[in-house]
Write a protein that holds these residues in place. Structure first.
Motif, PDB file in Angstrom:
ATOM      1  N   LEU A 122      37.103  25.375  50.541  1.00 57.12           N
ATOM      2  CA  LEU A 122      36.290  26.544  50.160  1.00 57.12           C
ATOM      3  C   LEU A 122      36.467  27.686  51.143  1.00 57.12           C
ATOM      4  O   LEU A 122      36.621  28.851  50.745  1.00 57.12           O
ATOM      5  N   GLY A 123      36.449  27.393  52.445  1.00 61.47           N
ATOM      6  CA  GLY A 123      36.591  28.452  53.441  1.00 61.47           C
ATOM      7  C   GLY A 123      37.935  29.143  53.355  1.00 61.47           C
ATOM      8  O   GLY A 123      38.019  30.387  53.401  1.00 61.47           O
ATOM      9  N   THR A 124      38.999  28.385  53.222  1.00 61.16           N
ATOM     10  CA  THR A 124      40.329  28.980  53.124  1.00 61.16           C
ATOM     11  C   THR A 124      40.472  29.805  51.852  1.00 61.16           C
ATOM     12  O   THR A 124      41.084  30.890  51.861  1.00 61.16           O
ATOM     13  N   SER A 125      39.902  29.339  50.761  1.00 61.74           N
ATOM     14  CA  SER A 125      40.023  30.070  49.492  1.00 61.74           C
ATOM     15  C   SER A 125      39.284  31.408  49.560  1.00 61.74           C
ATOM     16  O   SER A 125      39.789  32.437  49.063  1.00 61.74           O
ATOM     17  N   MET A 128      41.382  33.838  51.686  1.00 63.73           N
ATOM     18  CA  MET A 128      42.607  34.251  51.008  1.00 63.73           C
ATOM     19  C   MET A 128      42.302  35.223  49.868  1.00 63.73           C
ATOM     20  O   MET A 128      43.102  36.138  49.588  1.00 63.73           O
ATOM     21  N   PHE A 129      41.175  35.074  49.232  1.00 64.82           N
ATOM     22  CA  PHE A 129      40.809  36.004  48.168  1.00 64.82           C
ATOM     23  C   PHE A 129      40.682  37.422  48.722  1.00 64.82           C
ATOM     24  O   PHE A 129      41.040  38.404  48.054  1.00 64.82           O
ATOM     25  N   HIS A 130      40.236  37.548  49.946  1.00 64.15           N
ATOM     26  CA  HIS A 130      40.133  38.867  50.587  1.00 64.15           C
ATOM     27  C   HIS A 130      41.513  39.498  50.765  1.00 64.15           C
ATOM     28  O   HIS A 130      41.669  40.724  50.596  1.00 64.15           O
ATOM     29  N   ASN A 131      42.536  38.698  51.087  1.00 59.87           N
ATOM     30  CA  ASN A 131      43.882  39.256  51.237  1.00 59.87           C
ATOM     31  C   ASN A 131      44.386  39.847  49.925  1.00 59.87           C
ATOM     32  O   ASN A 131      45.087  40.873  49.914  1.00 59.87           O
ATOM     33  N   GLY A 132      44.061  39.186  48.816  1.00 62.54           N
ATOM     34  CA  GLY A 132      44.464  39.727  47.516  1.00 62.54           C
ATOM     35  C   GLY A 132      43.782  41.052  47.214  1.00 62.54           C
ATOM     36  O   GLY A 132      44.410  41.990  46.685  1.00 62.54           O
ATOM     37  N   LEU A 133      42.496  41.144  47.553  1.00 57.06           N
ATOM     38  CA  LEU A 133      41.778  42.405  47.339  1.00 57.06           C
ATOM     39  C   LEU A 133      42.343  43.525  48.206  1.00 57.06           C
ATOM     40  O   LEU A 133      42.427  44.686  47.777  1.00 57.06           O
ATOM     41  N   ASP A 134      42.743  43.203  49.409  1.00 60.57           N
ATOM     42  CA  ASP A 134      43.296  44.210  50.315  1.00 60.57           C
ATOM     43  C   ASP A 134      44.602  44.782  49.763  1.00 60.57           C
ATOM     44  O   ASP A 134      44.847  45.994  49.863  1.00 60.57           O
ATOM     45  N   LYS A 135      45.439  43.952  49.186  1.00 65.07           N
ATOM     46  CA  LYS A 135      46.698  44.441  48.591  1.00 65.07           C
ATOM     47  C   LYS A 135      46.443  45.217  47.305  1.00 65.07           C
ATOM     48  O   LYS A 135      47.203  46.134  46.949  1.00 65.07           O
ATOM     49  N   TYR A 162      52.867  42.794  43.063  1.00 63.65           N
ATOM     50  CA  TYR A 162      51.870  42.405  42.060  1.00 63.65           C
ATOM     51  C   TYR A 162      51.841  40.883  41.873  1.00 63.65           C
ATOM     52  O   TYR A 162      50.772  40.312  41.583  1.00 63.65           O
ATOM     53  N   GLY A 163      52.960  40.236  42.026  1.00 59.29           N
ATOM     54  CA  GLY A 163      52.949  38.772  41.964  1.00 59.29           C
ATOM     55  C   GLY A 163      52.143  38.156  43.094  1.00 59.29           C
ATOM     56  O   GLY A 163      51.381  37.203  42.888  1.00 59.29           O
ATOM     57  N   ALA A 164      52.265  38.738  44.305  1.00 59.82           N
ATOM     58  CA  ALA A 164      51.485  38.244  45.436  1.00 59.82           C
ATOM     59  C   ALA A 164      49.993  38.516  45.229  1.00 59.82           C
ATOM     60  O   ALA A 164      49.138  37.682  45.561  1.00 59.82           O
ATOM     61  N   ILE A 165      49.665  39.683  44.661  1.00 59.42           N
ATOM     62  CA  ILE A 165      48.254  40.000  44.399  1.00 59.42           C
ATOM     63  C   ILE A 165      47.662  39.016  43.398  1.00 59.42           C
ATOM     64  O   ILE A 165      46.532  38.509  43.586  1.00 59.42           O
ATOM     65  N   ALA A 166      48.384  38.733  42.317  1.00 63.32           N
ATOM     66  CA  ALA A 166      47.888  37.783  41.317  1.00 63.32           C
ATOM     67  C   ALA A 166      47.703  36.396  41.919  1.00 63.32           C
ATOM     68  O   ALA A 166      46.700  35.710  41.643  1.00 63.32           O
ATOM     69  N   ALA A 167      48.646  35.980  42.744  1.00 63.52           N
ATOM     70  CA  ALA A 167      48.539  34.652  43.352  1.00 63.52           C
ATOM     71  C   ALA A 167      47.363  34.574  44.308  1.00 63.52           C
ATOM     72  O   ALA A 167      46.626  33.574  44.330  1.00 63.52           O
ATOM     73  N   GLU A 168      47.132  35.634  45.090  1.00 60.89           N
ATOM     74  CA  GLU A 168      46.073  35.597  46.099  1.00 60.89           C
ATOM     75  C   GLU A 168      44.693  35.857  45.519  1.00 60.89           C
ATOM     76  O   GLU A 168      43.689  35.703  46.226  1.00 60.89           O
ATOM     77  N   LEU A 169      44.613  36.243  44.245  1.00 62.44           N
ATOM     78  CA  LEU A 169      43.317  36.412  43.586  1.00 62.44           C
ATOM     79  C   LEU A 169      42.970  35.230  42.678  1.00 62.44           C
ATOM     80  O   LEU A 169      41.799  34.813  42.627  1.00 62.44           O
TER      81      LEU A 169
END
Length: 248
Positions: A122-125, A128-135, A162-169
């Motif tokens: 849960l903590g890692t997820s 990581m969701f924040h990294n997707g929002l930043d991109k 965009y592939g990295a954003i989709a993966a990190e979200l």
């Protein structure tokens, strides 16, 4: 060895009134040495008078037991053949202990270990969701100044962005729930591997592992830690405290 030999002799008396009674041969024993080879001991048969009743009963019991065991072996062989032959029966015998151990392993539930795995997942997820929002805020800038500059071996930088954003979200949500956890961990591991390559091209190793840097951490340190965590979930799965139950 020797034997006693009986030798008949006639009486020396004459023809008297008692001669008819005494003229019959009488026997006299004398010892004459005679060689005799020992005969091998013979086992008394069941019908021999020397066989005791206990030996006869034991022999009868052994005969009945041998016949019973022979019949049981024949019946077992037929049943094995009817089930698919001895090879299939042997495989079933080998599978039973494995299945028993697997069932026993499923019953053993270590709450503290599973709770630790859940907390890490849960903590890692969430992070990581924040990294997707930043991109997602500036995908063109990330594509131009990060992907195209430091990852120039990737074609179409904006598409990879965009592939990295989709993966990190999307993948952190699936990993947190424990649904498609291994594929999600594989996708996130790929993004963090590219991020580590970016930081190594930007700052290098910075004297890793003994150097003390000005920013108090290596540039690639965070992305490498993320990659290690996702590699663990790729191999081990999400754990039993998940919607997937540790199966995916």
């Amino acid at each position: 060895t020797s034997e006693w030999e009986i030798e008949p002799q006639r009486s020396d008396k004459g023809d008297g009134p008692d001669s008819a009674r005494t003229s019959f041969p009488r026997t006299q024993t004398r010892w004459t040495p005679k060689p005799c080879l020992p005969s091998p001991p013979s086992r008394p048969s069941r019908n021999s008078p020397h066989t005791t009743s206990h030996e006869a009963a034991a022999a009868g019991i052994m005969t009945v037991l041998s016949r019973s065991l022979a019949q049981r072996g024949a019946i077992k062989g037929l049943s094995t053949l009817s089930r698919g032959g001895p090879a299939r029966g042997a495989r079933a015998t080998r599978r039973r202990p494995v299945a028993a151990r697997a069932a026993q392993g499923e019953d053993n539930f270590d709450f503290f270990s599973e709770f630790g795995i859940l907390s890490l997942r849960l903590g890692t997820s969430v992070m990581m969701f924040h990294n997707g929002l930043d991109k997602l805020v500036d995908p063109e800038g990330f594509s131009t100044f990060v992907v195209a500059k430091y990852l120039d071996f990737l074609p179409e930088p904006l598409l990879w962005t965009y592939g990295a954003i989709a993966a990190e979200l999307a993948c952190p949500v699936l990993l947190a729930l424990g649904v498609l956890a291994r594929p999600s961990a594989a996708a996130l591991l790929a993004t963090m591997t590219f991020a580590t390559i970016f930081h190594l091209n930007d700052t290098g190793l910075e004297g890793f592992p003994l150097a003390v840097v000005e920013k108090h951490q290596y540039g690639f340190e965070t992305s490498a830690l993320y990659a290690g965590i996702f590699f663990y979930f790729l191999l081990a799965g999400p754990g039993k405290l998940s919607l997937g139950g540790g199966k995916k």
